[in-house]
Motif scaffolding. Structure first.
Motif, mmCIF file in Angstrom:
data_model
loop_
_atom_site.group_PDB
_atom_site.id
_atom_site.type_symbol
_atom_site.label_atom_id
_atom_site.label_comp_id
_atom_site.label_asym_id
_atom_site.label_seq_id
_atom_site.Cartn_x
_atom_site.Cartn_y
_atom_site.Cartn_z
ATOM 1 N N VAL A 199 0.848 -1.188 0.000
ATOM 2 C CA VAL A 199 0.000 0.000 0.000
ATOM 3 C C VAL A 199 0.881 1.234 0.000
ATOM 4 O O VAL A 199 1.767 1.371 0.849
ATOM 5 C CB VAL A 199 -0.932 0.022 1.232
ATOM 6 C CG1 VAL A 199 -1.856 1.235 1.174
ATOM 7 C CG2 VAL A 199 -1.755 -1.261 1.300
ATOM 8 N N GLY A 200 0.649 2.117 -0.965
ATOM 9 C CA GLY A 200 1.488 3.295 -1.101
ATOM 10 C C GLY A 200 0.750 4.591 -0.855
ATOM 11 O O GLY A 200 -0.133 4.680 -0.004
ATOM 12 N N PHE A 201 1.095 5.610 -1.633
ATOM 13 C CA PHE A 201 0.578 6.959 -1.453
ATOM 14 C C PHE A 201 -0.947 6.989 -1.544
ATOM 15 O O PHE A 201 -1.545 6.486 -2.494
ATOM 16 C CB PHE A 201 1.194 7.871 -2.520
ATOM 17 C CG PHE A 201 0.743 9.305 -2.449
ATOM 18 C CD1 PHE A 201 1.113 10.112 -1.389
ATOM 19 C CD2 PHE A 201 -0.050 9.844 -3.443
ATOM 20 C CE1 PHE A 201 0.707 11.427 -1.315
ATOM 21 C CE2 PHE A 201 -0.464 11.171 -3.381
ATOM 22 C CZ PHE A 201 -0.081 11.960 -2.314
ATOM 23 N N LEU A 202 -1.591 7.579 -0.510
ATOM 24 C CA LEU A 202 -3.045 7.717 -0.426
ATOM 25 C C LEU A 202 -3.780 6.397 -0.572
ATOM 26 O O LEU A 202 -4.902 6.338 -1.070
ATOM 27 C CB LEU A 202 -3.551 8.718 -1.478
ATOM 28 C CG LEU A 202 -3.172 10.184 -1.260
ATOM 29 C CD1 LEU A 202 -3.836 11.070 -2.293
ATOM 30 C CD2 LEU A 202 -3.529 10.656 0.134
ATOM 31 N N GLY A 203 -3.132 5.298 -0.131
ATOM 32 C CA GLY A 203 -3.803 4.006 -0.135
ATOM 33 C C GLY A 203 -3.753 3.267 -1.453
ATOM 34 O O GLY A 203 -4.323 2.183 -1.568
ATOM 35 N N LYS A 204 -3.076 3.811 -2.458
ATOM 36 C CA LYS A 204 -2.979 3.129 -3.755
ATOM 37 C C LYS A 204 -2.027 1.942 -3.629
ATOM 38 O O LYS A 204 -0.924 2.052 -3.088
ATOM 39 C CB LYS A 204 -2.466 4.095 -4.818
ATOM 40 C CG LYS A 204 -2.299 3.459 -6.181
ATOM 41 C CD LYS A 204 -1.722 4.461 -7.177
ATOM 42 C CE LYS A 204 -1.488 3.803 -8.527
ATOM 43 N NZ LYS A 204 -0.883 4.759 -9.510
#
Length: 372
Positions: A199-204
């Motif tokens: 899971v990365g930036f802003l939940g993407k």
């Protein structure tokens, strides 16, 4: 409150309120209104603005952001309470012939299906693999779009440093990567690279690359259960590496030295990760996060970060979260430079340190056995 602030002044108030809630641990909410049926003229905007002023509290702040786009900042107001305010305004605004679309967002950010809704109670449902994560990202993105706030994903200077650093690292360390891959293939059947959804930036979510340090088809249930316990306890985040039979020979050394993460330089080039940032978590971990934990997703995940150079496995889960959130809120080129300079000494200390606390090791080994 009888003032409707300009866009710049309102955004300054939002940042001030956010800093206050970060210090105090309280919450605030923002309701944005886009007037979809109102005639685009000053008289119509004044009518709507007067209604908002008349029906809000003295300490609420109202701003006009763009043409036909208003926002209300509600201090000390939860997500649920903010929606009640929207419902109350509904009964006042609709009889005037107005039909705005509202968006509610709360800091610490709260997301749920139907965050965006029309005041006539039609809802836009958000499908999600990780329900509260995806909806939170969707709502946060909507607010930033409505407020025309600058993107925080990757400042230009940071992206330039990432591309240069990752490209140079891949070129210089290519022989090391080839040797590691050949060794893994020689001691354990299966691919040398390990791909895992993170899971990365802003939940993407994105596919993260690592060198495989466990035997192929190793179960993840042990790690999942162990991590869940660490998240609710106040003990150091010691890994199971010392007594985990799933790890290949010398896999522990690869993990401690960080050499298993060299393929993540590819993730940096692709833009899914940065050289510096919070570690990218696994989806099942994000599902367990509390609302205040979600602030860490305001930064692109990194190979190394503030937590990694400040004790890492000697810290608790909540301490790690505080390091990550602190970095997400205050990242700048000086902080990134300091973290890079501290990374090699931190890795060296981790490799060289020996586990002298026998009781802790035995306790964790027993915990591992109980999971079998």
């Amino acid at each position: 409150m009888d003032i409707i602030y300009t866009k710049l002044k309102f955004l300054n108030i939002v940042e001030r309120e956010r800093a206050r809630t970060d210090r105090t641990g309280t919450v605030f909410s923002i309701i944005t209104y886009t007037l979809t049926t109102l005639k685009k003229n000053e008289a119509g905007e004044k009518t709507f603005g007067d209604l908002l002023v008349k029906n809000t509290r003295d300490y609420d702040d109202i701003g006009i952001l763009e043409k036909n786009c208003f926002a209300i900042l509600l201090p000390e107001t939860s997500w649920e309470q903010a929606h009640k305010v929207a419902d109350r305004l509904c009964s006042t605004i609709i009889p005037e012939g107005l039909n705005p679309t509202s968006t509610v967002i709360t800091s610490p950010f709260h997301g749920a299906p139907g965050n965006q809704r029309n005041l006539q109670h039609t809802a836009t449902e958000t499908s999600a693999t990780i329900p509260h994560m995806t909806a939170w990202a969707h709502t946060y993105g909507s607010l930033k779009k409505n407020l025309k706030m600058p993107a925080t994903q990757m400042p230009p200077w940071k992206r330039i440093l990432d591309i240069l650093g990752a490209a140079a690292g891949l070129l210089l360390l290519l022989p090391v990567c080839v040797l590691i891959a050949a060794y893994i293939k020689s001691v354990s059947p299966g691919p040398a690279l390990f791909r895992q959804k993170r899971v990365g930036f802003l939940g993407k979510t994105f596919m993260c690359f690592k060198f495989r340090t466990m035997h192929s088809n190793a179960t993840t249930s042990v790690h999942n259960n162990y991590l869940k316990k660490l998240m609710v306890s106040d003990v150091p985040m010691e890994k199971l590496d010392s007594y985990d039979p799933r790890i290949i020979p010398y896999g522990k050394l690869l993990r401690k030295s960080g050499l298993d993460e060299l393929p993540q330089l590819l993730n940096v080039l692709f833009g899914d990760m940065s050289l510096i940032g919070p570690r990218p978590c696994i989806p099942y971990e994000a599902e367990q996060y509390q609302q205040w934990h979600l602030k860490r997703f305001e930064a692109v995940p990194g190979i190394t970060g503030l937590w990694q150079v400040n004790g890492k496995n000697k810290t608790t889960f909540n301490a790690m979260m505080r390091f990550d959130i602190n970095y997400a809120l205050k990242k700048n080129i000086m902080t990134d430079t300091a973290i890079l300079l501290k990374t090699i000494p931190a890795v060296f200390n981790m490799v060289m340190e020996r586990n002298t606390v026998k009781e802790a090791s035995m306790g964790n080994e027993k915990a591992y056995e109980l999971e079998q």
